[in-house]
Design a protein around this motif. Sequence first.
Motif, PDB file in Angstrom:
ATOM      1  N   ARG A  25      60.204  36.352 107.426  1.00 49.86           N
ATOM      2  CA  ARG A  25      61.387  35.562 107.071  1.00 49.86           C
ATOM      3  C   ARG A  25      62.655  36.402 107.152  1.00 49.86           C
ATOM      4  N   ASP A  26      62.697  37.278 108.150  1.00 51.25           N
ATOM      5  CA  ASP A  26      63.884  38.068 108.462  1.00 51.25           C
ATOM      6  C   ASP A  26      64.338  38.919 107.282  1.00 51.25           C
ATOM      7  N   THR A  27      63.397  39.435 106.519  1.00 51.26           N
ATOM      8  CA  THR A  27      63.764  40.348 105.443  1.00 51.26           C
ATOM      9  C   THR A  27      64.067  41.726 106.009  1.00 51.26           C
ATOM     10  N   ALA A  28      65.031  42.388 105.394  1.00 54.19           N
ATOM     11  CA  ALA A  28      65.368  43.771 105.725  1.00 54.19           C
ATOM     12  C   ALA A  28      65.143  44.611 104.475  1.00 54.19           C
ATOM     13  N   HIS A  29      64.351  45.673 104.619  1.00 53.06           N
ATOM     14  CA  HIS A  29      64.009  46.548 103.495  1.00 53.06           C
ATOM     15  C   HIS A  29      64.572  47.933 103.795  1.00 53.06           C
ATOM     16  N   LEU A  30      65.434  48.425 102.908  1.00 56.42           N
ATOM     17  CA  LEU A  30      66.123  49.693 103.131  1.00 56.42           C
ATOM     18  C   LEU A  30      65.747  50.707 102.058  1.00 56.42           C
ATOM     19  N   LEU A  31      65.578  51.949 102.494  1.00 54.81           N
ATOM     20  CA  LEU A  31      65.427  53.082 101.587  1.00 54.81           C
ATOM     21  C   LEU A  31      66.559  54.049 101.889  1.00 54.81           C
ATOM     22  N   LEU A  32      67.446  54.239 100.904  1.00 55.43           N
ATOM     23  CA  LEU A  32      68.645  55.035 101.111  1.00 55.43           C
ATOM     24  C   LEU A  32      68.608  56.309 100.266  1.00 55.43           C
ATOM     25  N   ARG A  33      69.020  57.427 100.877  1.00 59.40           N
ATOM     26  CA  ARG A  33      69.164  58.676 100.145  1.00 59.40           C
ATOM     27  C   ARG A  33      70.649  58.968  99.990  1.00 59.40           C
ATOM     28  N   HIS A  34      71.057  59.236  98.759  1.00 61.19           N
ATOM     29  CA  HIS A  34      72.461  59.415  98.436  1.00 61.19           C
ATOM     30  C   HIS A  34      72.788  60.890  98.224  1.00 61.19           C
ATOM     31  N   GLU A  35      74.072  61.221  98.328  1.00 63.27           N
ATOM     32  CA  GLU A  35      74.505  62.578  98.026  1.00 63.27           C
ATOM     33  C   GLU A  35      74.088  62.951  96.606  1.00 63.27           C
ATOM     34  N   GLY A  36      73.595  64.180  96.442  1.00 62.54           N
ATOM     35  CA  GLY A  36      73.163  64.623  95.131  1.00 62.54           C
ATOM     36  C   GLY A  36      71.704  64.339  94.849  1.00 62.54           C
ATOM     37  N   GLY A  37      71.019  63.617  95.755  1.00 59.18           N
ATOM     38  CA  GLY A  37      69.585  63.424  95.612  1.00 59.18           C
ATOM     39  C   GLY A  37      69.146  62.071  95.097  1.00 59.18           C
ATOM     40  N   ALA A  38      70.056  61.212  94.646  1.00 61.43           N
ATOM     41  CA  ALA A  38      69.664  59.888  94.185  1.00 61.43           C
ATOM     42  C   ALA A  38      69.120  59.067  95.358  1.00 61.43           C
ATOM     43  N   GLY A  61      76.574  57.002  94.598  1.00 58.83           N
ATOM     44  CA  GLY A  61      77.349  57.820  95.520  1.00 58.83           C
ATOM     45  C   GLY A  61      77.090  57.493  96.977  1.00 58.83           C
ATOM     46  N   PRO A  62      77.798  58.186  97.886  1.00 65.76           N
ATOM     47  CA  PRO A  62      77.686  57.928  99.326  1.00 65.76           C
ATOM     48  C   PRO A  62      76.257  58.101  99.840  1.00 65.76           C
ATOM     49  N   VAL A  63      75.939  57.366 100.914  1.00 64.75           N
ATOM     50  CA  VAL A  63      74.613  57.439 101.520  1.00 64.75           C
ATOM     51  C   VAL A  63      74.600  58.546 102.573  1.00 64.75           C
ATOM     52  N   VAL A  64      73.550  59.379 102.530  1.00 66.52           N
ATOM     53  CA  VAL A  64      73.398  60.482 103.478  1.00 66.52           C
ATOM     54  C   VAL A  64      72.569  60.041 104.681  1.00 66.52           C
ATOM     55  N   ASP A  65      71.404  59.464 104.412  1.00 63.61           N
ATOM     56  CA  ASP A  65      70.566  58.938 105.484  1.00 63.61           C
ATOM     57  C   ASP A  65      69.709  57.818 104.935  1.00 63.61           C
ATOM     58  N   LEU A  66      69.010  57.117 105.830  1.00 69.81           N
ATOM     59  CA  LEU A  66      68.246  55.955 105.399  1.00 69.81           C
ATOM     60  C   LEU A  66      67.158  55.615 106.402  1.00 69.81           C
ATOM     61  N   SER A  67      66.205  54.837 105.939  1.00 69.30           N
ATOM     62  CA  SER A  67      65.204  54.225 106.812  1.00 69.30           C
ATOM     63  C   SER A  67      65.176  52.740 106.492  1.00 69.30           C
ATOM     64  N   ALA A  68      64.622  51.948 107.393  1.00 72.20           N
ATOM     65  CA  ALA A  68      64.629  50.497 107.217  1.00 72.20           C
ATOM     66  C   ALA A  68      63.435  49.885 107.924  1.00 72.20           C
ATOM     67  N   ALA A  69      63.001  48.746 107.420  1.00 70.41           N
ATOM     68  CA  ALA A  69      61.875  48.026 108.017  1.00 70.41           C
ATOM     69  C   ALA A  69      62.147  46.533 107.957  1.00 70.41           C
TER      70      ALA A  69
END
Length: 297
Positions: free
Chosen positions: A197-210, A185-193
Amino acid sequence: MRFGVLGTGHWATVTQAAALATHPSATLAGVWGRSPDKVADMASRYGVPGHTDLDALLADVDAVAIAVPPDVQADLAVRAAKAGKHLLLDKPLALDPAAADEVVAAADAAGVATVVFFTNRFVPSIESFLTANAELGGWYAAHGTMYTSIFQPGNPYSGSVWRKQHGGLWDLGPHALSVILPLLGPVVDLSAAEGPRDTAHLLLRHEGGAASTLSLTLDAAPDATSFGFSYFGEHGATTLPEWDATQVEAFGNAVNALLDVVSTGNRHACDAAFGASVVRILSAAERARTSSTIVTV
């Protein structure tokens, strides 16, 4: 339907034009680009007119397939939509949410069809997987890794300026989100680091808690490339299947999807509005990565 290809790079030449030139329900009617020499070469290869004047190409076609950098695509798409041309767009739709929204608004105002070529979504094995598991439901977590190494000698994208500037977040992020959002489902908010080697690491919180995590880079060590998506839910765990189509075949399926939208009036799941929603997520991830904060989408 008569299509014009906007762009003369590798993707435009070997995927988009190749698919259109052999499609049973579409005609490759011309190509447009900013370099006269590249336009001439591509036009000669496919035996079609070549243009450096966009308006001249638009006058000869019903639809455009766009394969240019995302910061260029949005303006071209708006011009094409205002000229009444249907849009087969590339991902990401733009590098700025406002520019992406302008494409959506222009297409809606003109009443033209839009499909964004999120490649995975036009591979039958993957789309069938996503459809079946979306109906199953109950998915509460996912993890995706896309580590590629494109800046090696001989890679057709090694000289891509926009990819070097914006990295895997913007080039691979759309691919990843296109196979995560249908199940979580849609993303509500997120953090990133950021990582080496230019890696992007994302933690996403979705609607409904996933929740989901993504790890992306275009500049992995050549022996450390990796690709995979895992999903976890109330009914068990599963992984994204392998492709059962070529890139050219997948683009042909995207052409079919656009033709279907034109004939039925039904919006496609990967339309410009979906493309704009992905741009908003990527823009939020960029802000989160630079500010080390949780950002609302």
